[in-house]
Design a protein around this motif. Structure first.
Motif, PDB file in Angstrom:
ATOM      1  N   PRO A 332      65.965 -45.604   6.411  1.00 27.00           N
ATOM      2  CA  PRO A 332      66.009 -44.475   5.467  1.00 27.00           C
ATOM      3  C   PRO A 332      64.904 -43.454   5.697  1.00 27.00           C
ATOM      4  O   PRO A 332      65.059 -42.287   5.385  1.00 27.00           O
ATOM      5  CB  PRO A 332      65.828 -45.156   4.095  1.00 27.00           C
ATOM      6  N   THR A 333      63.773 -43.920   6.251  1.00 28.25           N
ATOM      7  CA  THR A 333      62.652 -42.992   6.481  1.00 28.25           C
ATOM      8  C   THR A 333      62.451 -42.713   7.968  1.00 28.25           C
ATOM      9  O   THR A 333      61.359 -42.346   8.386  1.00 28.25           O
ATOM     10  CB  THR A 333      61.354 -43.580   5.876  1.00 28.25           C
ATOM     11  N   ARG A 341      55.285 -40.933   5.450  1.00 32.46           N
ATOM     12  CA  ARG A 341      55.835 -42.182   4.925  1.00 32.46           C
ATOM     13  C   ARG A 341      54.829 -42.909   4.051  1.00 32.46           C
ATOM     14  O   ARG A 341      55.196 -43.562   3.089  1.00 32.46           O
ATOM     15  CB  ARG A 341      56.215 -43.124   6.079  1.00 32.46           C
ATOM     16  N   SER A 371      60.977 -45.952  -6.783  1.00 31.24           N
ATOM     17  CA  SER A 371      62.184 -46.498  -6.151  1.00 31.24           C
ATOM     18  C   SER A 371      62.875 -47.535  -7.026  1.00 31.24           C
ATOM     19  O   SER A 371      62.213 -48.379  -7.632  1.00 31.24           O
ATOM     20  CB  SER A 371      61.824 -47.161  -4.819  1.00 31.24           C
ATOM     21  N   ASP A 421      60.109 -45.070   0.381  1.00 34.22           N
ATOM     22  CA  ASP A 421      61.141 -46.050   0.723  1.00 34.22           C
ATOM     23  C   ASP A 421      62.411 -45.369   1.235  1.00 34.22           C
ATOM     24  O   ASP A 421      63.068 -45.874   2.138  1.00 34.22           O
ATOM     25  CB  ASP A 421      61.488 -46.904  -0.494  1.00 34.22           C
ATOM     26  N   TYR A 422      62.781 -44.246   0.640  1.00 38.15           N
ATOM     27  CA  TYR A 422      63.992 -43.542   1.070  1.00 38.15           C
ATOM     28  C   TYR A 422      64.020 -42.151   0.449  1.00 38.15           C
ATOM     29  O   TYR A 422      63.289 -41.860  -0.495  1.00 38.15           O
ATOM     30  CB  TYR A 422      65.267 -44.307   0.683  1.00 38.15           C
ATOM     31  N   ARG A 424      66.631 -39.728  -1.347  1.00 41.31           N
ATOM     32  CA  ARG A 424      67.960 -39.649  -1.962  1.00 41.31           C
ATOM     33  C   ARG A 424      68.489 -38.223  -1.808  1.00 41.31           C
ATOM     34  O   ARG A 424      67.862 -37.280  -2.276  1.00 41.31           O
ATOM     35  CB  ARG A 424      67.884 -40.034  -3.431  1.00 41.31           C
ATOM     36  N   ASP A 471      71.245 -49.523   1.781  1.00 40.77           N
ATOM     37  CA  ASP A 471      69.884 -49.905   2.172  1.00 40.77           C
ATOM     38  C   ASP A 471      68.825 -49.016   1.528  1.00 40.77           C
ATOM     39  O   ASP A 471      67.637 -49.227   1.735  1.00 40.77           O
ATOM     40  CB  ASP A 471      69.766 -49.834   3.703  1.00 40.77           C
ATOM     41  N   GLN A 472      69.252 -48.029   0.782  1.00 40.84           N
ATOM     42  CA  GLN A 472      68.284 -47.123   0.150  1.00 40.84           C
ATOM     43  C   GLN A 472      67.803 -47.747  -1.151  1.00 40.84           C
ATOM     44  O   GLN A 472      68.348 -47.521  -2.228  1.00 40.84           O
ATOM     45  CB  GLN A 472      68.925 -45.759  -0.104  1.00 40.84           C
ATOM     46  N   SER A 475      61.206 -51.174  -1.270  1.00 36.72           N
ATOM     47  CA  SER A 475      60.766 -52.187  -0.307  1.00 36.72           C
ATOM     48  C   SER A 475      60.302 -53.454  -1.024  1.00 36.72           C
ATOM     49  O   SER A 475      60.058 -54.478  -0.389  1.00 36.72           O
ATOM     50  CB  SER A 475      59.623 -51.632   0.552  1.00 36.72           C
TER      51      SER A 475
END
Length: 911
Positions: A332-333, A341, A371, A421-422, A424, A471-472, A475
């Motif tokens: 995602p990153t 990050r 997240s 983490d991601y 959106r 997967d988004q 962590s």
């Protein structure tokens, strides 16, 4: 599977060639499955039946869906024969010859342990142990292999081994249990202890059939926390494997099939038994993930007892290496640089329960969402229940305010570690759903504490559930799920069965009439606590007053700040230079911080005007010091005027920011003649009503005494005519009410503290005394007699030029003396100078006009508090001369001489 007996070989086949393979599975005492070496996928395999011998048939379950069929039990010694071969052959290399192949394709032959025929003959070993019988029909005497088998069988009979032992072997028949009546109770009774088992079948990489020992339960076990690709059954009955399903199945088979293992049975949701299989060589669950044959699944991860973080780490390793099911995986990153990050930032604002604005080291402001968590929310029906009332999410959504306050108190102004983490992606508006801009979702920690986890554990947020292939997510998703489970179990916050907290917050911003009523209260309160909710500009803010539970608009006093751009009736007003800088400065310093405010006045729009302090810093002064504001002429009457003018002059000389283009005007030289300020003696008649242990005292103005008496008489008459219902009033801190004193009369009072209904601390606002009473002696204040009709009459004062003794006995002597001399008597009072909490005054007796404080000094009961103001030097000198006389005469505190030089603290005094 039942064994298959081979027909006796009529003669050796000269063409039989030697072949090799690995024993994958032992079907019975006379049948095995041999596989080749894997090359780019699962290897070929074949079933080999042992020639010339017969072993007992294994137990078989009745065919499902055929009620006429029954379970078939083991034949005697069948399981022992299978176990003999299983322990000897599984996973080992063997060589074999195929001597005959039937029309149905069934193969019979000789099997040797090892790479050639010099190894152990498996059929010989079985017969020698009495675990198989020899097919003697049709045996030819010239076949040495058959002759040897017959000889070995005769020896086993003579030794009464296995099948030839006495008793018929009924004790060797297992009681195989295919069904567990109550699987949940069965699993709970094991208390997650490892139990011995044999893996009998592998359905796919993460589902096996296991024989639990020693009770012979045959159960299907799904590995906790993971899922492998499966074989989907099509409508025509065929199975189609998902990508890597066959490889995952072979991976598990080659390591576990018919191996001795230990299983921890962990849970049983919906009759599915979840467990973890432990093998001396490792944990198959972790290995499947690490090799990219499986993915983590949230629904069963929670019951995994060996550490969910290990599974996530193994899955993460496979993703990073992009192996097997993750070959096309994109993180995602993946498009973010390392610095984007993971970074450290300062929290500037908490937007709501799952979002905050942070300031990066570069100075850029960035909105971060926590997240995988969802803030408290309200359903549509509840939201629309009261359509006349304006909906305010912060106060109207249950637990939203508590969640925001938790984050605000923990994070505002602090540096945090942010791990993205991601991202959106932005979404457009849908049916019943709003549009969302792109969101950066991250894990935020401070001091090693995961803020989202702490928020969830207090029941102030919930966890978002995802599709398995999404997967988004956070962590630390498993820790969040565990925290939510704890919050639900303990009934915290959103999961509580108690009534939801209600926040009745009055917004009096722009409400001129309400603001007018509220103004005197805030003026008398001095410094009040507040939280800055919003910053409109450098000098205009919205405050939440926690004690008063209201919102007000607050303007900074004494300064003129550059105005921001805003819509006006004639069009958009252009922003003045440095208005944005001023607003950013104020935001960084006070937004969502706890502050203290002094309200002085209000404007015609209902906005309060005053001074705002944060950690000892006056915001008005700070803006002027940073050249972001000018001093307004209204500051001249404030105590901060000199500081403001000095700061402005310094910035003007440096020509900073708003003073960059300042041109100093030529000033004509003028000789100023300053007159020395004289002490003003303006004594007025007061009535001393109460004297405190701290030597502060309360007075009433003689001029307004008549009004108070008249109000009291009218109020008591009305109360007598309509007495309040005892116990109907629920006191709250800060309430103005009426209280029944010990003399049985009602007086106006203020609630200072509520310990319990039986212990309420009240302050009598017209007399200055305090009392602890029961709530039954309190009642609501009749509106006609409130403080708006007649302000509180008791005013607090302290003696000027006097230092209060710290020693309790000495202080008690002073208080006794004053109580005896002036309490409940009319005196004359003059204000000499301001104090921190109240004015400092001199008091004269009403008849003799003698100074009460000076008399205390003369008697040696107190020391002089030396003031430096020039206009007070004359009276200070008089006080000091009287102190010297008392010291010479060794009166009271001076009886041991001048103690101040070395031992002031010891004697309870300070210079």
């Amino acid at each position: 599977m039942a064994s298959i007996s081979a027909p006796a070989q009529t003669g050796p086949s000269p063409a039989a060639s030697l072949q090799r393979g690995i024993v994958k599975m032992v079907l019975s005492g006379c049948a095995i499955i041999v596989r080749g070496q894997p090359r780019g996928g699962p290897p070929p395999e074949r079933q080999i039946n042992l020639s010339n011998i017969r072993a007992g048939a294994m137990a078989r379950r009745a065919a499902q869906g055929q009620p006429d069929t029954k379970d078939t039990p083991d034949e005697p010694w069948a399981f022992q024969a299978r176990e003999f071969l299983r322990k000897k052959l599984i996973g080992k290399e063997v060589c074999f010859t195929v001597e005959i192949k039937t029309a149905l394709g069934r193969e019979y032959g000789m099997v040797y342990l090892g790479r050639d025929t010099t190894g152990e003959n498996i059929a010989d070993s079985l017969v020698n142990e009495g675990l198989a019988t020899v097919r003697r029909e049709g045996i030819r005497g010239n076949n040495p292999d058959q002759a040897r088998l017959c000889e070995l069988e005769d020896q086993a009979k003579a030794s009464k081994k296995g099948l030839w032992s006495e008793g018929g072997g009924t004790h060797t028949i297992r009681d195989v249990k295919y069904i567990i009546e109550n699987p949940r109770n069965f699993i709970d009774s094991l208390h997650q202890r490892p139990i011995n088992a044999i893996i009998e079948h592998v359905r796919d990489g993460s589902v096996v059939r296991a024989l639990l020992l020693p009770d012979y339960y045959l159960v299907t076990v799904m590995l906790s926390g993971v899922k492998c690709p499966t074989f989907k059954r099509e409508a025509d009955g065929t199975e189609s494997p998902e990508p890597f399903a066959a490889e995952a199945k072979f991976f598990t088979e080659s390591r576990l099939l018919q191996r001795d293992v230990q299983i921890i049975l962990e849970s049983c949701p919906n009759q599915i038994i979840l467990g973890t299989i432990l093998h001396p060589n490792g944990n198959i669950t972790e290995l499947l993930l690490k090799e990219g044959f499986a993915r983590c699944v949230d629904w069963s991860m929670a019951v995994y007892t060996q550490g969910a973080e290990k599974l996530r780490a193994a899955e993460r390793s496979a993703k990073e290496r992009k192996v097997r099911i993750w070959k096309d995986y994109v993180a995602p990153t993946a498009n973010l640089d390392q610095k984007d990050r993971q970074f450290v930032a300062k929290v500037m604002q908490v937007v709501n329960a799952d979002a905050m604005v942070v300031k990066l080291n570069s100075g850029e402001l960035k909105t971060i969402h926590l997240s995988s968590i969802r803030p408290p929310r309200i359903e549509g029906e509840e939201k629309n229940k009261d359509k006349d009332k304006r909906f305010r999410p912060l106060y109207d959504i249950p637990y939203m305010f508590e969640a925001r306050e938790f984050l605000r108190k923990k994070l505002i102004g602090k540096k945090v570690n942010v791990t993205v983490d991601y991202i959106r992606a932005a979404t457009g508006p849908g049916e019943g759903t709003p549009a969302f801009s792109e969101r950066t979702c991250a894990t935020v920690t401070i001091g090693g504490i995961n803020i989202a986890e702490a928020l969830v554990s207090k029941g102030l947020a919930t966890i978002i559930r995802y599709r398995q292939d999404d997967d988004q997510r956070s962590s630390h998703y498993d820790e969040l799920l565990a925290a939510e489970a704890r919050a639900i179990k303990n009934g915290k916050g959103l999961h509580s069965k108690k009534e939801v907290p209600i926040h009745r917050v009055a917004d009096i911003s722009g409400e001129t009439q309400k603001a007018k009523q509220f103004l005197p209260f805030l003026q008398r309160a001095g410094r009040s606590e507040a939280v800055v909710e919003y910053v409109f500009s450098g000098s205009r803010l919205k405050l939440y007053m926690p004690k008063e539970t209201c919102l007000i608009t607050f303007l900074l006093a004494g300064i003129e700040c550059p105005r921001s751009s805003r819509n006006m009736p004639g069009g958009m007003q252009v922003a003045e230079p440095f208005s944005d800088e001023a607003m950013l400065f104020t935001k960084e310093l006070v937004l969502q911080r706890e502050v203290e405010v002094e309200v002085e006045s209000m404007d015609k729009a209902g906005n309060f005007i005053g001074w705002l302090h944060i950690e000892g810093v006056n915001l008005s002064v700070a803006l002027v010091e940073n050249a972001l504001s000018k001093v307004h002429f209204t500051a001249e009457r404030s105590a901060y005027y000199k500081t403001l003018v000095s700061a402005e002059e310094s910035c003007r000389q440096r020509k900073e920011k708003i003073w960059a283009n300042y041109e100093e005007k030529p000033v004509e030289e003028v000789v100023h003649v300053t007159e020395e300020k004289e002490r003003v003696a303006n004594y007025r008649a007061v009535y001393v009503t109460e004297i405190c242990d701290t030597l502060h005292f309360y007075t009433q103005d003689v001029e307004t005494g008549g009004q108070l008496e008249s109000l009291m008489e009218t109020m008591r008459a009305e109360i007598a005519a309509q007495p309040p219902v005892e116990g109907s009033y629920a006191p709250r801190r800060g309430d103005i009410c009426i209280a029944k004193f010990a003399d049985g009369e009602w007086y106006r009072a203020k609630v200072e503290k509520v310990e319990s209904p039986a212990k309420v601390h009240v302050f009598y606002i017209d007399y200055g005394n305090r009392e602890v009473v029961s709530s039954t002696r309190l009642a609501a204040m009749p509106p006609a007699f409130g403080t708006r009709i007649l302000p509180a009459q008791a005013t607090e004062h302290a003696f000027a030029f006097i230092q209060v003794p710290q020693d309790e006995d000495a202080r008690a002597d002073v208080v006794d003396c004053i109580v005896r001399d002036i309490q409940n008597s009319q005196c004359l009072m003059n204000v000499e100078y301001s104090g921190v909490t109240c004015p400092h005054v001199t008091i004269q007796f009403g008849d003799t006009k003698d100074d009460v404080g000076l008399g205390l000094v003369k008697e040696g009961l107190v020391m002089v508090d030396v003031r430096k103001e020039k206009h007070l030097q004359k009276i200070v000198t008089e006080y000091l001369n009287s102190q010297e006389s008392a010291k010479s005469a060794r009166l009271n505190i001076w009886r041991y001489g001048d103690f101040r030089a070395d031992d002031a603290d010891e004697f309870g005094y300070r210079r």
